[in-house]
Motif scaffolding. Structure first.
Motif, PDB file in Angstrom:
ATOM      1  N   CYS A  92     -27.172 -35.689 -77.777  1.00  0.00           N
ATOM      2  CA  CYS A  92     -27.322 -36.059 -79.191  1.00  0.00           C
ATOM      3  C   CYS A  92     -28.778 -36.399 -79.507  1.00  0.00           C
ATOM      4  O   CYS A  92     -29.310 -35.979 -80.549  1.00  0.00           O
ATOM      5  N   ASP A  93     -29.422 -37.145 -78.623  1.00  0.00           N
ATOM      6  CA  ASP A  93     -30.818 -37.517 -78.853  1.00  0.00           C
ATOM      7  C   ASP A  93     -31.707 -36.282 -78.916  1.00  0.00           C
ATOM      8  O   ASP A  93     -32.605 -36.188 -79.771  1.00  0.00           O
ATOM      9  N   LEU A  94     -31.476 -35.319 -78.037  1.00  0.00           N
ATOM     10  CA  LEU A  94     -32.288 -34.106 -78.039  1.00  0.00           C
ATOM     11  C   LEU A  94     -32.089 -33.297 -79.320  1.00  0.00           C
ATOM     12  O   LEU A  94     -33.013 -32.643 -79.805  1.00  0.00           O
ATOM     13  N   LEU A  95     -30.879 -33.345 -79.864  1.00  0.00           N
ATOM     14  CA  LEU A  95     -30.560 -32.583 -81.069  1.00  0.00           C
ATOM     15  C   LEU A  95     -30.810 -33.376 -82.347  1.00  0.00           C
ATOM     16  O   LEU A  95     -30.654 -32.827 -83.447  1.00  0.00           O
ATOM     17  N   GLY A  96     -31.180 -34.657 -82.213  1.00  0.00           N
ATOM     18  CA  GLY A  96     -31.397 -35.484 -83.387  1.00  0.00           C
ATOM     19  C   GLY A  96     -30.129 -35.795 -84.147  1.00  0.00           C
ATOM     20  O   GLY A  96     -30.138 -35.932 -85.376  1.00  0.00           O
ATOM     21  N   LEU A  97     -29.023 -35.934 -83.402  1.00  0.00           N
ATOM     22  CA  LEU A  97     -27.720 -36.198 -84.019  1.00  0.00           C
ATOM     23  C   LEU A  97     -27.215 -37.575 -83.583  1.00  0.00           C
ATOM     24  O   LEU A  97     -27.567 -38.065 -82.505  1.00  0.00           O
ATOM     25  N   PRO A  98     -26.379 -38.209 -84.398  1.00  0.00           N
ATOM     26  CA  PRO A  98     -25.842 -39.527 -84.015  1.00  0.00           C
ATOM     27  C   PRO A  98     -24.859 -39.411 -82.862  1.00  0.00           C
ATOM     28  O   PRO A  98     -24.209 -38.377 -82.677  1.00  0.00           O
ATOM     29  N   TRP A  99     -24.776 -40.492 -82.101  1.00  0.00           N
ATOM     30  CA  TRP A  99     -23.796 -40.518 -81.027  1.00  0.00           C
ATOM     31  C   TRP A  99     -22.391 -40.555 -81.610  1.00  0.00           C
ATOM     32  O   TRP A  99     -22.130 -41.249 -82.598  1.00  0.00           O
ATOM     33  N   PRO A 100     -21.449 -39.853 -80.998  1.00  0.00           N
ATOM     34  CA  PRO A 100     -20.055 -39.985 -81.444  1.00  0.00           C
ATOM     35  C   PRO A 100     -19.532 -41.379 -81.094  1.00  0.00           C
ATOM     36  O   PRO A 100     -20.043 -42.035 -80.180  1.00  0.00           O
ATOM     37  N   PRO A 101     -18.522 -41.849 -81.805  1.00  0.00           N
ATOM     38  CA  PRO A 101     -17.986 -43.191 -81.525  1.00  0.00           C
ATOM     39  C   PRO A 101     -17.285 -43.248 -80.176  1.00  0.00           C
ATOM     40  O   PRO A 101     -16.785 -42.229 -79.673  1.00  0.00           O
ATOM     41  N   LEU A 102     -17.250 -44.444 -79.604  1.00  0.00           N
ATOM     42  CA  LEU A 102     -16.449 -44.638 -78.407  1.00  0.00           C
ATOM     43  C   LEU A 102     -14.973 -44.536 -78.765  1.00  0.00           C
ATOM     44  O   LEU A 102     -14.516 -45.117 -79.750  1.00  0.00           O
ATOM     45  N   GLN A 103     -14.229 -43.803 -77.956  1.00  0.00           N
ATOM     46  CA  GLN A 103     -12.806 -43.609 -78.193  1.00  0.00           C
ATOM     47  C   GLN A 103     -12.035 -43.786 -76.897  1.00  0.00           C
ATOM     48  O   GLN A 103     -12.578 -43.610 -75.800  1.00  0.00           O
ATOM     49  N   SER A 104     -10.762 -44.090 -77.032  1.00  0.00           N
ATOM     50  CA  SER A 104      -9.873 -44.052 -75.877  1.00  0.00           C
ATOM     51  C   SER A 104      -9.510 -42.592 -75.595  1.00  0.00           C
ATOM     52  O   SER A 104      -9.752 -41.698 -76.421  1.00  0.00           O
ATOM     53  N   LEU A 105      -8.915 -42.356 -74.453  1.00  0.00           N
ATOM     54  CA  LEU A 105      -8.476 -41.000 -74.138  1.00  0.00           C
ATOM     55  C   LEU A 105      -7.480 -40.493 -75.170  1.00  0.00           C
ATOM     56  O   LEU A 105      -7.523 -39.329 -75.580  1.00  0.00           O
ATOM     57  N   ASP A 106      -6.578 -41.366 -75.603  1.00  0.00           N
ATOM     58  CA  ASP A 106      -5.586 -40.944 -76.596  1.00  0.00           C
ATOM     59  C   ASP A 106      -6.246 -40.628 -77.928  1.00  0.00           C
ATOM     60  O   ASP A 106      -5.905 -39.639 -78.587  1.00  0.00           O
ATOM     61  N   GLU A 107      -7.192 -41.451 -78.356  1.00  0.00           N
ATOM     62  CA  GLU A 107      -7.865 -41.216 -79.632  1.00  0.00           C
ATOM     63  C   GLU A 107      -8.680 -39.923 -79.620  1.00  0.00           C
ATOM     64  O   GLU A 107      -8.789 -39.247 -80.652  1.00  0.00           O
ATOM     65  N   ALA A 108      -9.236 -39.561 -78.466  1.00  0.00           N
ATOM     66  CA  ALA A 108     -10.059 -38.353 -78.383  1.00  0.00           C
ATOM     67  C   ALA A 108      -9.232 -37.087 -78.442  1.00  0.00           C
ATOM     68  O   ALA A 108      -9.771 -36.010 -78.719  1.00  0.00           O
ATOM     69  N   GLY A 109      -7.932 -37.176 -78.204  1.00  0.00           N
ATOM     70  CA  GLY A 109      -7.069 -35.996 -78.276  1.00  0.00           C
ATOM     71  C   GLY A 109      -7.443 -34.922 -77.273  1.00  0.00           C
ATOM     72  O   GLY A 109      -7.399 -33.725 -77.582  1.00  0.00           O
ATOM     73  N   LEU A 110      -7.799 -35.334 -76.065  1.00  0.00           N
ATOM     74  CA  LEU A 110      -8.245 -34.383 -75.055  1.00  0.00           C
ATOM     75  C   LEU A 110      -7.083 -33.579 -74.488  1.00  0.00           C
ATOM     76  O   LEU A 110      -5.940 -34.036 -74.456  1.00  0.00           O
ATOM     77  N   SER A 111      -7.397 -32.390 -74.026  1.00  0.00           N
ATOM     78  CA  SER A 111      -6.401 -31.544 -73.376  1.00  0.00           C
ATOM     79  C   SER A 111      -6.003 -32.162 -72.037  1.00  0.00           C
ATOM     80  O   SER A 111      -6.729 -32.998 -71.478  1.00  0.00           O
ATOM     81  N   PRO A 112      -4.853 -31.749 -71.473  1.00  0.00           N
ATOM     82  CA  PRO A 112      -4.475 -32.264 -70.154  1.00  0.00           C
ATOM     83  C   PRO A 112      -5.549 -32.004 -69.093  1.00  0.00           C
ATOM     84  O   PRO A 112      -5.798 -32.853 -68.242  1.00  0.00           O
ATOM     85  N   MET A 113      -6.224 -30.848 -69.167  1.00  0.00           N
ATOM     86  CA  MET A 113      -7.276 -30.558 -68.194  1.00  0.00           C
ATOM     87  C   MET A 113      -8.452 -31.519 -68.366  1.00  0.00           C
ATOM     88  O   MET A 113      -8.996 -32.041 -67.387  1.00  0.00           O
ATOM     89  N   ALA A 114      -8.834 -31.766 -69.614  1.00  0.00           N
ATOM     90  CA  ALA A 114      -9.946 -32.678 -69.867  1.00  0.00           C
ATOM     91  C   ALA A 114      -9.579 -34.106 -69.473  1.00  0.00           C
ATOM     92  O   ALA A 114     -10.412 -34.854 -68.938  1.00  0.00           O
TER      93      ALA A 114
END
Length: 264
Positions: free
Chosen positions: A206-228
């Motif tokens: 994010c810093d290299l791209l000049g973008l804000p950091w994404p918020p901290l999330q739990s695994l459930d909130e992030a909606g990650l795939s089973p592999m992730a």
């Protein structure tokens, strides 16, 4: 003329093939469908002929289900091949969860979620006494890094403060495989020098791209795939000292910061 046969022309193998061809090598690839300098995996006569002609043979094909398709179909031929060098791209996932501790090539394998990978790793090690196994952590590089995930809105910061991972730039894998052409057979971890939390990598992207950091999330909130989600289920630091000592290998990108800057 050195001739490399690569079974499984994925992201890493394609980078290796390009490097070798630039150095004057003949490279024959194998994938599901044929193409220029590319054999179809099911073309058994052509692949058996290539196995008999190649000076170097590398498999980068992961297990499918419980089985390694290369070993099932071509293992006997590779075992008897006249090639002077053979190799297999494995995964540091074979070590399982180490609760953040360091693992090296002598650490036990087969205790994690990747049982089939550990079994394939062991089977390749028993195939030939001169085989090199390369255990790889998370692979990143041009077109496949945290920069791309952040750009696409897929960069997550997960609220697991004690989670640690190792990673490696794809070109450092290429360098390690080439260094092993003249090194002794055995197992080698190819990883960078700075295991750290994945959040730090996302923040640096994010810093290299000049973008804000994404918020901290739990695994459930992030909606990650089973592999992730499985990626976050294991926690370890991968030691790379054996490759440095025996192969003279040094990562060109020893930290994620070096690698991300190169990708950018």
């Amino acid at each position: 003329m050195p001739h490399m046969l690569i079974l499984g022309m994925g992201y890493t193998a394609a980078r290796l093939a390009a490097r070798l061809r630039d150095g004057g090598w003949t490279v024959t690839g194998v994938r599901r469908s044929p193409g220029p300098d590319m054999l179809a995996f099911d073309d058994m006569p052509a692949i058996h002929a290539a196995i008999g002609q190649a000076t170097h043979i590398l498999s980068s094909v992961p297990p499918q289900g419980d089985d390694d398709p290369v070993l099932i179909r071509y293992g006997a031929a590779i075992s008897a091949a006249p090639a002077r060098w053979t190799g297999y791209l494995s995964s540091t996932g074979v070590y399982g969860d180490a609760a953040g501790a360091w693992v090296d090539e002598n650490s036990p394998i087969g205790t994690g979620r990747r049982t089939a990978r550990a079994q394939a790793d062991a089977a390749w090690g028993a195939l030939r006494p001169d085989l090199r196994r390369f255990r790889l952590p998370g692979i990143y590089g041009p077109g496949r890094s945290a920069l791309d995930r952040v750009r696409e809105g897929r960069g997550h910061r997960i609220d697991l403060p004690d989670q640690l991972f190792s990673r490696v730039h794809v070109d450092d894998i290429v360098g390690g495989v080439i260094a092993a052409f003249d090194g002794p057979p055995g197992v080698y971890n190819l990883s960078d020098d700075l295991p750290c939390a994945q959040n730090r990598v996302i923040e640096a992207a994010c810093d290299l791209l000049g973008l804000p950091w994404p918020p901290l999330q739990s695994l459930d909130e992030a909606g990650l795939s089973p592999m992730a989600r499985g990626f976050y289920a294991e926690n370890r630091r991968v030691a790379n000292g054996r490759a440095k000592r025996l192969l003279g290998w040094r990562p060109r990108y020893p930290t994620y910061a070096d690698g991300l800057r190169a990708c950018l």
